[in-house]
Design an enzyme around this catalytic site. Structure first.
Site, PDB file in Angstrom:
ATOM      1  N   GLY A   8       0.390  -1.571   0.053  1.00  0.00           N
ATOM      2  CA  GLY A   8       0.062   0.217  -0.035  1.00  0.00           C
ATOM      3  C   GLY A   8       0.834   1.236   0.488  1.00  0.00           C
ATOM      4  N   ALA A   9       1.023   1.622  -0.950  1.00  0.00           N
ATOM      5  CA  ALA A   9       0.991   3.533  -1.049  1.00  0.00           C
ATOM      6  C   ALA A   9       0.226   4.428  -0.742  1.00  0.00           C
ATOM      7  CB  ALA A   9       1.727   4.014  -2.200  1.00  0.00           C
ATOM      8  N   ALA A  12       0.706   5.667   5.849  1.00  0.00           N
ATOM      9  CA  ALA A  12       1.170   4.904   6.199  1.00  0.00           C
ATOM     10  C   ALA A  12       2.074   4.375   5.147  1.00  0.00           C
ATOM     11  CB  ALA A  12       0.157   3.661   6.632  1.00  0.00           C
ATOM     12  N   LYS A  36      -1.432  -1.009  -5.844  1.00  0.00           N
ATOM     13  CA  LYS A  36      -2.333  -0.924  -7.436  1.00  0.00           C
ATOM     14  C   LYS A  36      -1.869  -0.336  -8.463  1.00  0.00           C
ATOM     15  CE  LYS A  36      -6.498  -1.366  -5.016  1.00  0.00           C
ATOM     16  NZ  LYS A  36      -7.955  -1.900  -4.669  1.00  0.00           N
ATOM     17  N   GLU A 167     -16.964  17.742   4.710  1.00  0.00           N
ATOM     18  CA  GLU A 167     -16.417  18.428   3.996  1.00  0.00           C
ATOM     19  C   GLU A 167     -17.027  17.970   2.630  1.00  0.00           C
ATOM     20  OE1 GLU A 167     -12.255  16.259   4.818  1.00  0.00           O
ATOM     21  OE2 GLU A 167     -12.211  18.398   6.242  1.00  0.00           O
ATOM     22  N   ASP A 298      -5.110   2.627   8.848  1.00  0.00           N
ATOM     23  CA  ASP A 298      -6.931   1.751   8.473  1.00  0.00           C
ATOM     24  C   ASP A 298      -6.523   0.883   8.272  1.00  0.00           C
ATOM     25  OD1 ASP A 298      -7.381   4.878   8.231  1.00  0.00           O
ATOM     26  OD2 ASP A 298      -8.169   4.361   6.985  1.00  0.00           O
TER      27      ASP A 298
HETATM   28  P1  FAD Z   1      -5.196   4.501   1.835  1.00  0.00           P
HETATM   29  O1  FAD Z   1      -4.750   6.235   2.795  1.00  0.00           O
HETATM   30  O2  FAD Z   1      -6.683   4.242   1.829  1.00  0.00           O
HETATM   31  O3  FAD Z   1      -4.139   4.084   1.826  1.00  0.00           O
HETATM   32  C1  FAD Z   1      -3.933   2.679   1.270  1.00  0.00           C
HETATM   33  C2  FAD Z   1      -3.165   2.258  -0.006  1.00  0.00           C
HETATM   34  O4  FAD Z   1      -2.843   0.853  -0.503  1.00  0.00           O
HETATM   35  C3  FAD Z   1      -3.280   3.080  -1.311  1.00  0.00           C
HETATM   36  O5  FAD Z   1      -3.382   3.265  -2.163  1.00  0.00           O
HETATM   37  C4  FAD Z   1      -4.790   1.863  -1.888  1.00  0.00           C
HETATM   38  O6  FAD Z   1      -4.955   1.844  -3.371  1.00  0.00           O
HETATM   39  C5  FAD Z   1      -3.736   0.864  -1.762  1.00  0.00           C
HETATM   40  N1  FAD Z   1      -4.337  -0.838  -1.829  1.00  0.00           N
HETATM   41  C6  FAD Z   1      -5.538  -1.089  -1.222  1.00  0.00           C
HETATM   42  N2  FAD Z   1      -6.047  -1.884  -1.609  1.00  0.00           N
HETATM   43  C7  FAD Z   1      -4.762  -3.197  -2.253  1.00  0.00           C
HETATM   44  C8  FAD Z   1      -4.481  -3.880  -2.932  1.00  0.00           C
HETATM   45  N3  FAD Z   1      -4.989  -5.175  -2.641  1.00  0.00           N
HETATM   46  N4  FAD Z   1      -3.715  -4.083  -3.717  1.00  0.00           N
HETATM   47  C9  FAD Z   1      -2.661  -3.622  -3.927  1.00  0.00           C
HETATM   48  N5  FAD Z   1      -2.847  -1.616  -3.672  1.00  0.00           N
HETATM   49  C10 FAD Z   1      -3.846  -2.029  -2.370  1.00  0.00           C
HETATM   50  N6  FAD Z   1      -7.641  12.075   8.174  1.00  0.00           N
HETATM   51  C11 FAD Z   1      -7.083  13.130   8.576  1.00  0.00           C
HETATM   52  O7  FAD Z   1      -6.702  12.977   9.239  1.00  0.00           O
HETATM   53  N7  FAD Z   1      -8.009  13.677   8.382  1.00  0.00           N
HETATM   54  C12 FAD Z   1      -8.541  14.213   7.228  1.00  0.00           C
HETATM   55  O8  FAD Z   1      -9.569  16.051   6.714  1.00  0.00           O
HETATM   56  C13 FAD Z   1      -9.361  13.232   6.635  1.00  0.00           C
HETATM   57  N8  FAD Z   1      -9.915  13.951   6.037  1.00  0.00           N
HETATM   58  C14 FAD Z   1     -10.416  12.526   5.314  1.00  0.00           C
HETATM   59  C15 FAD Z   1     -12.030  12.741   4.112  1.00  0.00           C
HETATM   60  C16 FAD Z   1     -12.142  12.063   3.486  1.00  0.00           C
HETATM   61  C17 FAD Z   1     -13.256  12.045   2.211  1.00  0.00           C
HETATM   62  C18 FAD Z   1     -11.840  10.282   3.558  1.00  0.00           C
HETATM   63  C19 FAD Z   1     -12.146   9.567   2.885  1.00  0.00           C
HETATM   64  C20 FAD Z   1     -11.334  10.347   4.275  1.00  0.00           C
HETATM   65  C21 FAD Z   1     -10.384  10.877   5.004  1.00  0.00           C
HETATM   66  N9  FAD Z   1      -8.835  10.908   6.116  1.00  0.00           N
HETATM   67  C22 FAD Z   1      -8.930  12.269   6.773  1.00  0.00           C
HETATM   68  C23 FAD Z   1      -8.921   9.995   6.793  1.00  0.00           C
HETATM   69  C24 FAD Z   1      -7.868   9.334   6.117  1.00  0.00           C
HETATM   70  O9  FAD Z   1      -8.187  10.009   4.681  1.00  0.00           O
HETATM   71  C25 FAD Z   1      -7.540   7.584   6.177  1.00  0.00           C
HETATM   72  O10 FAD Z   1      -7.016   7.415   7.628  1.00  0.00           O
HETATM   73  C26 FAD Z   1      -6.044   7.649   5.383  1.00  0.00           C
HETATM   74  O11 FAD Z   1      -5.736   7.710   3.770  1.00  0.00           O
HETATM   75  C27 FAD Z   1      -5.579   5.880   5.797  1.00  0.00           C
HETATM   76  O12 FAD Z   1      -4.775   6.007   5.179  1.00  0.00           O
HETATM   77  P2  FAD Z   1      -3.675   4.501   5.137  1.00  0.00           P
HETATM   78  O13 FAD Z   1      -1.944   4.373   4.635  1.00  0.00           O
HETATM   79  O14 FAD Z   1      -3.795   3.999   6.124  1.00  0.00           O
HETATM   80  O15 FAD Z   1      -4.623   4.517   3.333  1.00  0.00           O
END
Ligand code: FAD
Length: 396
Positions: A8-9, A12, A36, A167, A298
């Site tokens: 995942g990019a 985190a 992905k 938002e 997440d």
């Molecule tokens: P993500 O950012 O979701 O990244 C996961 C990555 O894994 C993605 O690049 C995806 O393509 C990749 N992936 C997924 N499945 C696969 C697979 N099977 N194979 C290969 N790659 C895969 N948080 C805040 O702190 N402040 C805010 O203001 C805020 N606003 C938000 C507004 C919206 C509309 C949303 C939806 C969320 C918001 N959040 C906010 C929450 C925050 O965006 C998430 O908590 C955060 O993105 C989590 O980061 P992550 O690295 O875990 O996952």
């Protein structure tokens, strides 16, 4: 040499990568990043793309810009994590690892509400956001060009008035004006609803601030209905129950923001430990019994010692988790993971918002909206580097 695989990019995954770059360059670790898409997208800005206020390219960063010596990028979809064999299966590859970092992010959760998954559009990723923007505009265009006009086509229902929902509603204030002007529609005819089962709006803010946000939306023609249990959805309606009474609301654009879960692959990889795609980690963010697997962002449910509940899933904690894990894997003495809550900001379009940030500093209006942009720019720098942030116009 330790073979580290990051899945995942997102926030985190990329902060983990950033923390490992020095060690990778020095040949102390070999790092493989799997994602992905060929790009990272800023999930925290998906609501802006969903409304159609900015193009998707404005929130995407090319991953090849982030690949440095000792780092390999595999663009592919992960389909299985085999914990026993220490293997990750993607559609086209089989990758072994010594250390695995799972940062696969969130997926929409509709809690089994009848018709929701089939009919309402989630703000889940770039493609989903673009679909919402296109649907919204198609419906406004349809209204403008139809002989028999149906107000449903210029009505929008947003299920969920948490941060993402609010938002998005804030973005709709601007987009509604733009679409009405483009298609010659009387703005007063447009109906936009924000619904939530919870009795309180944005409970992470003071009442004064959540009232401010509500008033801003209501003054701009958006109706907020709290205490509204969402019971079902069809292709053009939501059924809600308020004070024991059921009622149908109609709209051609239905959006769902009321539920997220961790990635489904987590449940398959850790059937005993994961629940709704999230797993309660150790204090070092590892999987209990598997010191070689870290869960970040997440997909992680981190409960700090002495607390009862996990921290909410946010980009803020995802960035801190990634930075911690990157430092830990590269051999730094980091102790247990500690989350520093730097506060919360809710934008209401580009020019308004509410903010309650570290040190008790509060702001509303234009100042809060700008504060959000500063925080976002800082976050991008945290997960990339100055040149990439500059190239992607993320430096203010
Ligand atoms: P993500 O950012 O979701 O990244 C996961 C990555 O894994 C993605 O690049 C995806 O393509 C990749 N992936 C997924 N499945 C696969 C697979 N099977 N194979 C290969 N790659 C895969 N948080 C805040 O702190 N402040 C805010 O203001 C805020 N606003 C938000 C507004 C919206 C509309 C949303 C939806 C969320 C918001 N959040 C906010 C929450 C925050 O965006 C998430 O908590 C955060 O993105 C989590 O980061 P992550 O690295 O875990 O996952």
């Amino acid at each position: 040499m330790k073979n580290v695989v990051i899945l995942g990019a997102g926030y985190a995954g990329l902060t983990t990568l950033k923390g490992l770059k020095k060690a990778a360059k020095a040949g102390e670790v070999k790092v493989t990043l799997v994602n992905k898409n060929s790009y990272h997208y800023d999930t925290v800005n998906l609501h802006e793309v969903s409304a159609g206020n900015i193009p998707a390219k404005d929130i995407c960063i090319d991953i090849k810009d982030l690949v440095s010596p000792g780092v390999e990028f595999v663009q592919d979809e992960v389909i299985k994590i085999d914990v026993e064999k220490k293997l990750v299966l993607t559609k086209k590859h089989e990758l072994d690892y010594d250390v695995l970092v799972v940062g696969l992010g969130f997926q929409p959760e509709t809690f089994g509400i009848e018709g929701m998954a089939e009919n309402a559009l989630p703000i889940a990723n770039v493609n989903a956001a673009e679909k919402i923007a296109a649907t919204l505009e198609d419906n406004f265009r349809k209204y403008a060009t139809s002989e028999e006009k149906d107000v449903k086509d210029i009505s929008v229902i947003v299920g969920g008035t948490g941060l993402a929902g609010m938002e998005f509603l804030g973005e709709l204030v601007h987009r509604k004006k733009e679409l009405c002007s483009k298609y010659g529609i009387d703005e007063k005819l447009v109906k936009i609803y924000g619904l939530d089962a919870a009795p309180t709006l944005l409970p992470m803010f003071t009442k004064e601030y959540s009232d401010y946000a509500r008033k801003y939306l209501e003054d701009n023609g958006i109706e907020i209905i709290l205490g509204a249990g969402i019971k079902g959805a069809t292709k053009d309606s939501f059924t809600i129950e308020v004070d024991g009474e059921r009622k149908d609301l109609y709209a051609s654009t239905l959006v769902w923001t009321a539920g997220v879960r961790g990635n489904k692959l987590m449940d398959e990889a850790f059937p005993e430990l994961a629940k709704r795609g999230r797993l309660v980690t150790t204090q070092q963010l590892t999987v209990p019994g598997h010191d070689e697997i870290y869960i970040v962002g997440d997909c992680a449910a981190f409960i700090e010692t002495g607390q009862e509940r996990p921290y909410p899933t946010t980009a803020q904690i995802a960035n801190q988790m990634g930075a911690y894990v990157g430092a830990r894997i590269s051999g730094k003495q980091v102790g247990d993971f500690k989350y520093i809550n730097r506060g919360v900001v809710c934008s209401l379009g580009h020019k308004d918002g509410i903010a309650d940030v570290m040190g008790g500093k509060k702001a509303k209006g234009f100042k809060a909206a700008k504060l959000k942009k500063i925080i976002e720019a800082k976050a991008i720098y945290e997960l990339t580097d100055f040149v990439t942030a500059l190239k992607n116009q993320r430096i203010l």
